[in-house]
Design an enzyme around this catalytic site. Structure first.
Site, PDB file in Angstrom:
ATOM      1  N   SER A   3       0.826  -1.214   0.000  1.00  0.00           N
ATOM      2  CA  SER A   3       0.000   0.000   0.000  1.00  0.00           C
ATOM      3  C   SER A   3       0.861   1.265   0.000  1.00  0.00           C
ATOM      4  O   SER A   3       0.407   2.327  -0.421  1.00  0.00           O
ATOM      5  CB  SER A   3      -0.954   0.019   1.197  1.00  0.00           C
ATOM      6  OG  SER A   3      -0.250   0.191   2.403  1.00  0.00           O
ATOM      7  N   GLU A  30       1.742   0.568  10.165  1.00  0.00           N
ATOM      8  CA  GLU A  30       2.266  -0.764   9.839  1.00  0.00           C
ATOM      9  C   GLU A  30       2.360  -1.676  11.074  1.00  0.00           C
ATOM     10  O   GLU A  30       3.105  -2.653  11.059  1.00  0.00           O
ATOM     11  CB  GLU A  30       3.655  -0.618   9.195  1.00  0.00           C
ATOM     12  CG  GLU A  30       3.696   0.264   7.952  1.00  0.00           C
ATOM     13  CD  GLU A  30       2.908  -0.315   6.779  1.00  0.00           C
ATOM     14  OE1 GLU A  30       2.842  -1.547   6.643  1.00  0.00           O
ATOM     15  OE2 GLU A  30       2.328   0.484   6.015  1.00  0.00           O
TER      16      GLU A  30
HETATM   17  C1  SIN Z   1       4.512  -1.585   2.074  1.00  0.00           C
HETATM   18  O1  SIN Z   1       3.596  -1.148   1.381  1.00  0.00           O
HETATM   19  O2  SIN Z   1       5.704  -1.365   1.759  1.00  0.00           O
HETATM   20  C2  SIN Z   1       4.249  -2.350   3.322  1.00  0.00           C
HETATM   21  C3  SIN Z   1       2.987  -3.105   3.362  1.00  0.00           C
HETATM   22  C4  SIN Z   1       1.757  -2.255   3.252  1.00  0.00           C
HETATM   23  O3  SIN Z   1       1.625  -1.258   3.978  1.00  0.00           O
HETATM   24  O4  SIN Z   1       0.885  -2.564   2.437  1.00  0.00           O
END
Ligand code: SIN
Length: 189
Positions: free
Chosen positions: A28, A99
């Site tokens: 994301s 996160e």
């Molecule tokens: C990221 O996007 O790098 C980590 C995972 C996420 O937040 O979807």
């Protein structure tokens, strides 16, 4: 069991003494950059593959009906493309909260790409990694089962489906071919 990694991450200060650092997003964080950044640049990391193997109890699902979101698994020879953001260290506080469901800050080597897709320099960077030993790690499952779970799940940040579709769209925009993501997108129907 839910894990909150916020406090753990506050101690993982790999870039102490730095005025700025590179954050590499592969999920994301590619398509939802709701944080301040100084610049951004497409980039990739090697030895890691993107997989929808991490449960989401807090964003794209609930504790009773978790969704599935992206994490990285070690995969020798693999290349994982994403977006690198140059940020100031104060941005990490809110990101740690975002996160918190199993992701830990890790330091990795990044390679930047220029407009033509050619390598354009390297730097150490930070990723948020949900490793196999975190309590929300779900691991591998048949693609059809993963797609079914994603189709059904819904959390405070919205439908799980939207996460996958936005990620597939963002990767396409970057000119990236990711077999796992595009196969899952197809399965969503
Ligand atoms: C990221 O996007 O790098 C980590 C995972 C996420 O937040 O979807």
């Amino acid at each position: 069991m839910l894990l909150d990694t916020t406090a753990l991450n506050q101690q993982r200060n790999f870039f102490d003494e730095h005025d700025d650092l590179w954050l590499f997003g592969y999920g994301s964080l590619i398509w939802k950059a709701d944080f301040d950044y100084l610049e951004r640049q497409p980039a990739y990391i090697t030895g890691w593959a993107r997989r929808f193997w991490q449960a989401s109890h807090d964003h794209r699902g609930t504790p009773e009906a978790p969704g599935r979101v992206a994490t990285l698994i070690r995969s020798p020879g693999a290349v994982c493309h994403g977006m690198a953001y140059r940020i100031t260290p104060d941005v990490l506080g809110p990101l740690d909260v975002r996160e918190k469901n199993g992701y830990l800050r890790e330091k990795v080597p990044l390679t930047f790409l220029d407009h033509s897709g050619n390598d354009a320099g390297r730097s150490e960077g930070l990723i948020y990694l949900a490793s196999e030993d975190n309590p929300a790690f779900l691991g591998e499952a048949p693609l059809a089962d993963i797609a079914r779970q994603i189709n059904q799940a819904h959390g405070p940040s919205g439908p799980n489906r939207e996460y996958l579709l936005n990620l597939a769209h963002a990767l396409r925009e970057l000119g990236v071919d990711d077999a796992h993501i595009f196969a899952l997108e197809k399965q969503l129907g």
